[in-house]
Enzyme design. Structure first.
Site, short mmCIF file in Angstrom:
data_model
loop_
_atom_site.label_atom_id
_atom_site.label_comp_id
_atom_site.label_asym_id
_atom_site.label_seq_id
_atom_site.Cartn_x
_atom_site.Cartn_y
_atom_site.Cartn_z
CE LYS A 1 -21.29 14.37 -63.64
NZ LYS A 1 -21.25 14.40 -62.17
CG HIS B 1 -19.19 16.62 -66.42
ND1 HIS B 1 -20.45 16.91 -66.87
CD2 HIS B 1 -18.94 17.49 -65.41
CE1 HIS B 1 -20.94 17.91 -66.17
NE2 HIS B 1 -20.05 18.28 -65.27
P1 NAD Z 1 -13.71 11.82 -56.53
O1 NAD Z 1 -13.97 10.40 -56.93
O2 NAD Z 1 -12.41 12.46 -56.88
O3 NAD Z 1 -13.86 11.94 -54.93
C1 NAD Z 1 -14.85 11.28 -54.17
C2 NAD Z 1 -14.20 10.85 -52.88
O4 NAD Z 1 -15.20 10.28 -52.02
C3 NAD Z 1 -13.13 9.76 -53.10
O5 NAD Z 1 -11.91 10.11 -52.44
C4 NAD Z 1 -13.78 8.51 -52.50
O6 NAD Z 1 -12.83 7.61 -51.96
C5 NAD Z 1 -14.66 9.14 -51.42
N1 NAD Z 1 -15.71 8.25 -50.95
C6 NAD Z 1 -16.51 7.42 -51.68
N2 NAD Z 1 -17.32 6.73 -50.87
C7 NAD Z 1 -17.02 7.13 -49.60
C8 NAD Z 1 -17.54 6.77 -48.32
N3 NAD Z 1 -18.47 5.82 -48.19
N4 NAD Z 1 -17.05 7.40 -47.24
C9 NAD Z 1 -16.07 8.33 -47.35
N5 NAD Z 1 -15.54 8.70 -48.54
C10 NAD Z 1 -16.02 8.10 -49.64
O7 NAD Z 1 -14.95 12.65 -57.08
P2 NAD Z 1 -15.13 14.24 -57.17
O8 NAD Z 1 -14.80 14.72 -58.54
O9 NAD Z 1 -14.49 14.89 -55.99
O10 NAD Z 1 -16.73 14.32 -57.04
C11 NAD Z 1 -17.42 13.79 -55.92
C12 NAD Z 1 -18.91 14.06 -56.07
O11 NAD Z 1 -19.16 15.47 -56.08
C13 NAD Z 1 -19.53 13.52 -57.37
O12 NAD Z 1 -20.86 13.10 -57.07
C14 NAD Z 1 -19.55 14.74 -58.27
O13 NAD Z 1 -20.53 14.67 -59.29
C15 NAD Z 1 -19.87 15.82 -57.27
N6 NAD Z 1 -19.48 17.17 -57.65
C16 NAD Z 1 -20.33 18.18 -57.31
C17 NAD Z 1 -19.99 19.50 -57.57
C18 NAD Z 1 -20.91 20.61 -57.10
O14 NAD Z 1 -20.61 21.80 -57.34
N7 NAD Z 1 -22.02 20.28 -56.40
C19 NAD Z 1 -18.77 19.80 -58.20
C20 NAD Z 1 -17.92 18.75 -58.53
C21 NAD Z 1 -18.27 17.44 -58.24
#
Ligand code: NAD
Length: 256
Positions: free
Chosen positions: A148, A144
């Protein structure tokens, strides 16, 4: 859907795509939350907190950070709103909080919302059931992007769980993750994990069954995280109006 989709993590990589894909599907975006100081996409109403977001949405689609999960599970259960949870890196206590919320509301919890990965996970279980663990060593390699924060990825763990299920064992009992140093010989029946991090790789997973005379590999490569966002919107449409319970993407896709 009357009130629409609430997006937790609206300023994040996934949150922004979820809002775009909701609009593309003709579904209202009821609002979003994120951390203070972050910038939500134009046109999305920022809600005060998760309780406010849950009260004003039919379903909250969440991609944030594992540290939010327990508080968000309580708020969403109290509001009676459905939940599509994609955040990875959950601890056993976080998983228990999700299961508790699912006693009150309908929850789709998936480490990966892409249809292709879910097909790979279904195939992984079948292959593990067919290939004897004494002869076929199962190894999962994932790569990744450099941002991440958790490893191995939730998808890799999901693939490992499927292999363990196919073999009739618990993943926790056979998981060998991040080998380093003098580890000794590989244990028979172990399920190995290796995580690579670098550049802007959206997500690559390979499950390898390695025997003395042959290798069989299943590989999935995601080129665009929009595949996860469209899957999450599909899950949101599916889960609204369902009975309380903990559902997987396999349920959404009719593959359970
Ligand atoms: P990212 O860091 O771009 O986005 C996460 C967002 O959450 C950020 O804007 C951050 O400010 C916000 N955040 C953090 N703590 C918070 C809180 N307490 N309240 C409100 N907002 C908060 O990350 P991303 O790439 O979008 O990934 C986010 C999560 O999703 C990770 O755990 C990733 O592994 C997971 N993910 C899952 C899938 C899936 O298909 N299930 C796909 C991609 C990513």
């Amino acid at each position: 859907m009357q009130k629409g989709i609430g997006v937790a993590g609206i300023a994040g990589r996934m949150g922004q795509l979820v809002a775009e894909e909701a609009k593309a599907a003709g579904l209202p975006v009821a609002g979003g939350i994120d951390r203070a100081g972050t910038q939500p996409p134009a046109g999305v109403t920022l809600r005060a907190d998760i309780a406010d977001l849950a009260a004003t949405s039919d379903v909250v689609v969440e991609f944030t950070h594992a540290s939010t999960v327990q508080a968000h599970a309580r708020a969403i259960a109290a509001a009676g709103c459905a939940w599509v949870l994609g955040t990875t890196g959950l601890s056993p206590a976080d998983e228990a909080a999700v299961a508790e919320a699912a006693r009150h509301v309908a929850v789709v919890h998936a480490p990966n919302f892409s249809p292709g990965v879910n097909l790979v996970i279904a195939l992984a279980e079948k292959m593990a059931a067919a290939l004897p663990a004494e002869s076929y060593d199962a190894e999962i390699v994932e790569m990744h992007h450099r941002q991440k924060v958790d490893a191995p990825s939730g998808t890799a763990v999901g693939m490992g769980r499927a292999v363990a299920k196919g073999r009739g064992v618990n993943l926790a009992d056979v998981m060998e993750s991040g080998r380093d140093g003098h580890t000794g010989a590989r244990k028979t029946g172990a399920i190995g994990f290796a995580a690579l991090r670098g550049g802007q790789v959206v997500g690559e997973h390979t499950l390898l069954f390695a025997a003395g005379t042959e290798h069989i590999a299943l590989t999935h490569r995601a080129f665009d995280r929009r595949a996860f966002a469209t899957g999450a919107i599909r899950a949101a449409q599916w889960v609204v109006g369902r009975e309380p319970g903990l559902y997987s993407m396999m349920d959404v896709l009719g593959m359970a």
